[in-house]
Design a protein around this motif. Sequence first.
Motif, PDB file in Angstrom:
ATOM      1  N   HIS A  97      22.199 -16.332  43.943  1.00 10.62           N
ATOM      2  CA  HIS A  97      22.366 -16.411  45.249  1.00 10.62           C
ATOM      3  C   HIS A  97      23.447 -17.104  45.830  1.00 10.62           C
ATOM      4  O   HIS A  97      23.981 -18.091  45.025  1.00 10.62           O
ATOM      5  N   SER A  98      24.255 -16.644  46.700  1.00 13.10           N
ATOM      6  CA  SER A  98      25.420 -17.299  47.472  1.00 13.10           C
ATOM      7  C   SER A  98      25.292 -17.675  48.670  1.00 13.10           C
ATOM      8  O   SER A  98      24.539 -16.896  49.587  1.00 13.10           O
ATOM      9  N   SER A  99      25.334 -18.900  48.880  1.00 19.35           N
ATOM     10  CA  SER A  99      24.887 -19.443  50.200  1.00 19.35           C
ATOM     11  C   SER A  99      26.129 -19.012  51.402  1.00 19.35           C
ATOM     12  O   SER A  99      25.468 -19.157  52.655  1.00 19.35           O
ATOM     13  N   ASN A 100      27.182 -18.686  50.764  1.00 22.78           N
ATOM     14  CA  ASN A 100      28.043 -18.316  52.374  1.00 22.78           C
ATOM     15  C   ASN A 100      27.907 -17.078  52.870  1.00 22.78           C
ATOM     16  O   ASN A 100      28.280 -17.208  54.122  1.00 22.78           O
ATOM     17  N   ASN A 137      28.288 -20.097  38.206  1.00 19.63           N
ATOM     18  CA  ASN A 137      28.313 -21.110  39.260  1.00 19.63           C
ATOM     19  C   ASN A 137      27.107 -21.950  39.444  1.00 19.63           C
ATOM     20  O   ASN A 137      26.037 -21.226  39.747  1.00 19.63           O
ATOM     21  N   ASP A 229      23.505 -22.218  46.319  1.00 16.09           N
ATOM     22  CA  ASP A 229      24.608 -21.700  45.680  1.00 16.09           C
ATOM     23  C   ASP A 229      24.692 -21.559  44.090  1.00 16.09           C
ATOM     24  O   ASP A 229      25.386 -22.703  43.790  1.00 16.09           O
ATOM     25  N   ASN A 231      24.633 -19.136  41.049  1.00 15.73           N
ATOM     26  CA  ASN A 231      24.768 -17.566  40.341  1.00 15.73           C
ATOM     27  C   ASN A 231      25.434 -17.420  39.118  1.00 15.73           C
ATOM     28  O   ASN A 231      26.145 -18.236  38.682  1.00 15.73           O
TER      29      ASN A 231
END
Length: 537
Positions: A97-100, A137, A229, A231
């Motif tokens: 998952h990417s929070s941005n 990440n 965030d 991944n």
Amino acid sequence: MSRQNGPGVMWALLGMLLLQSWVAGVPTGVLSPAVPDAPASSNPQPSGGDLVDHGDGTASLTVWEEPLGIGVVRDTWIGSAAPDSNHATSNGLLVGHSSNNSDRNCAMLALDLDLASLLTNVSILSASLELMTSQVNGTPELFTHMIYRQDWDPDQATWNDHDSGQPWEVSGAQGNDDSGGLMDQQIALANGSWQTFDITRSVDLAHFRRSQGFDSTAGVLLCGPAWGDSNVEFLSSEVAMSSARPRFNITFAWGGSSTPSPNIRWVDVHPRSPVRIDADSPLTFSATARTGQGDVSSGTVVWRATTGSIDAGGLFTPDVANVTKIEADVLGVLGEVSLHVVPGMPVSLSLTPETATLPIDAVLNLSEELLDAHDNVASGMTLSWHADVGSVNETGVYTPSAVGEDSVTVYWGTLSASSDITVTPGTPVHLLFDSDLTVPSGGTLPLVPVVTDILGNVMPLASAGAITWESEQGSVDFAGIYTGAVTGTWRINATSDFGASGQALVEVTAGSSPTSSWCRRTARSPPTSLSRCNCCG
């Protein structure tokens, strides 16, 4: 997380693999063991692939996509931020998952057992999937499930569809009819590492189904975190160097073909881990039991939850904010989900301490607490602060500016809480004396300082403690009575036990001079024990 491997990262990884292969004396195009002599003619042989016969009735087969386009291994990744996009030609497989952009990604891989030349009359002992990490990440936790659908197409699959215009039961292949049968769960390794996942259940089931005349594809769904965030990107079968592509390893026994159990072997629960809700929001779970042959099986589901409550229909009502284990029990076979319950909407706000007294030269740390309806502490909220007189910062540190009463209030939405503060003078710092002190030679003068803190606030004389005196001429006793001697203006230093200090300048005049200024001051009020002096007559 990058959507494509940068050329620097890609070439660094490929260069590392080339160096490893050169040092080991292995051709760079093949990392698997060389094919040994063929097994005895009584044992079946695959028509292709890299085979290692262990000489004990078992063998291992390692396959990957080479040349490109043969279709033995196909892969892609799907993402919630671009739910209608297919990424089968990407060099990377994105997971996590990417929070941005609130993007969740899952990788999907398919192994065609027919194209891998795995014969039907062997028994699967174990199977694994090896992937090369290219970018990590955070510390994403990864989950591997079987893909149940036989009609999914890696070249067409998206977050919404398993094939062009054919939707998944649940987006992202998360439905119990889409995928399930958790096979492995682990944390992503560092960049440049081979990560191995157990996929035995998927290969064994695909091997059995093709013996029954069904599709020969073993499908693997690899997902990670659903928030935050965190991944990882793995290299895909599209990467230029074949030795860095995904690899499937199968260990089997020669002769005979195992038949998976027709009894219930696992239970899939939807929604599946990881799941997060707030303490105000009930959530309904569903469970599907499957046999070892992958068929849906009936049975009453008994639900259990370590906190909160869950009814017979799978409706979970949360209370405590923590990680709750949800269990679905079907005839003694358990399916589990780790449910992260976070605090709900705050309904109360308090401030500690509610009252306080502090000196003006100190600060006060105020602590706020937001609670939801279940008394869970809600953290990370944006608060606003206000002080009537002094000042308070965004973390609740109050600094007074004047002696007296003050009030600090913290706000969140329509909620507020206050602390009433009494500010007192600070630590004694200064001992102040009148500027026109005179006394005749041989006369006496009581030295009475005014005590103040660093900001000039007047404090009781007793707050200074005992005072030590030092005079240039004349003498001062323990009570602060100065006796003049030699005429002139003399400095008298005063230091208190608590650190306050100051100095007085006293003019000593000749003998029976006019009444001293101290005598003149005291003569205007009724005499006291301190107003006795030989010059007042």
